[in-house]
Design a protein around this motif. Structure first.
Motif, PDB file in Angstrom:
ATOM      1  N   ARG A  74       8.079  11.191   2.315  1.00 54.54           N
ATOM      2  CA  ARG A  74       7.506  11.679   3.417  1.00 54.54           C
ATOM      3  C   ARG A  74       6.187  11.880   3.928  1.00 54.54           C
ATOM      4  NH1 ARG A  74       8.232  16.576   6.274  1.00 54.54           N
ATOM      5  NH2 ARG A  74       7.613  16.155   8.057  1.00 54.54           N
ATOM      6  N   MET A  75       5.124  11.623   2.920  1.00 51.79           N
ATOM      7  CA  MET A  75       4.020  11.305   2.515  1.00 51.79           C
ATOM      8  C   MET A  75       3.993   9.671   2.416  1.00 51.79           C
ATOM      9  SD  MET A  75       1.528  13.978   0.063  1.00 51.79           S
ATOM     10  CE  MET A  75       2.230  14.920   0.612  1.00 51.79           C
ATOM     11  N   GLY A  92       1.742   5.016   4.046  1.00 49.75           N
ATOM     12  CA  GLY A  92       2.233   3.238   4.016  1.00 49.75           C
ATOM     13  C   GLY A  92       1.629   2.347   4.209  1.00 49.75           C
ATOM     14  N   LYS A  93       0.427   2.324   4.475  1.00 52.72           N
ATOM     15  CA  LYS A  93      -0.547   1.316   4.890  1.00 52.72           C
ATOM     16  C   LYS A  93      -1.695   1.302   4.234  1.00 52.72           C
ATOM     17  CE  LYS A  93       0.859   0.367  10.176  1.00 52.72           C
ATOM     18  NZ  LYS A  93       0.335   1.222  11.498  1.00 52.72           N
ATOM     19  N   LEU A 129      -1.906   2.956  -2.472  1.00 48.46           N
ATOM     20  CA  LEU A 129      -2.251   4.747  -2.582  1.00 48.46           C
ATOM     21  C   LEU A 129      -1.281   5.309  -3.702  1.00 48.46           C
ATOM     22  CD1 LEU A 129      -1.437   7.234  -0.927  1.00 48.46           C
ATOM     23  CD2 LEU A 129       0.358   6.173  -0.792  1.00 48.46           C
ATOM     24  N   ARG A 130      -2.306   6.130  -3.692  1.00 46.12           N
ATOM     25  CA  ARG A 130      -2.078   7.056  -5.463  1.00 46.12           C
ATOM     26  C   ARG A 130      -1.858   8.513  -4.943  1.00 46.12           C
ATOM     27  NH1 ARG A 130       0.647   5.879 -10.392  1.00 46.12           N
ATOM     28  NH2 ARG A 130       0.421   7.047 -11.539  1.00 46.12           N
TER      29      ARG A 130
END
Length: 160
Positions: A40-41, A46-47, A51-52
């Motif tokens: 979910r996170m 997602g955009k 991302l980390r």
């Protein structure tokens, strides 16, 4: 935990049956719930390029829980050398571990450097000592914005 036919279940297993089998107290963690929340996170952000997400080790240091988050691709946020060691034991690559010490000696920070983890410093005095001792080691700097947040002064973050 979910309620089914008036009984609590963890991962589809009756909680009472778990205690009957293993005794009480017993700690049971639902890996499916952890995986679902992590998904979910990552979907929510997602955009975001590159991302980390780092799991905060201080929330729960069970090595098997740490392994679940490592398998999901999470990094690890640690606040003590013991948490760093648990992360390494769980199979995290040192580059995936962020160490943010608070009120520790320069020796402990140096130990983390020697283990190859990323260092995050939020104290000017330690930052100066660190820079003098490790001039070629990259370091992250945590900045306190001095903004009161939280329900009261005992649980508030981001202030003096």
């Amino acid at each position: 935990m979910e309620l089914s036919q008036g009984r609590y279940q963890i991962g589809g297993v009756d909680a009472l049956q778990i205690t009957e089998r293993f005794g009480a107290p017993v700690y049971v963690y639902d890996a499916a719930t952890m995986k679902r929340q992590y998904a979910r996170m990552t979907k929510a952000f997602g955009k975001v390029k590159r991302l980390r997400i780092n799991y905060a080790c201080k929330a729960l240091t069970n090595v098997n829980v740490l392994r679940i988050f490592r398998e999901l691709g999470s990094g690890l946020d640690t606040v003590s050398i013991q948490e760093v060691e648990l992360g390494l034991l769980a199979g995290f690559d040192p580059n995936d571990i962020l160490y943010t010490p608070n009120c520790v000696s320069l020796e402990e920070v140096t130990e983390a450097v020697e283990k190859g983890v990323r260092i995050n410093i939020d104290n000017i005095e330690i930052l100066e000592q660190f820079g003098a001792k490790h001039p070629n080691v990259p370091v992250c700097i945590r900045i306190n914005p001095h903004i009161m947040a939280g329900g009261n002064s005992k649980i508030s973050v981001g202030h003096i």
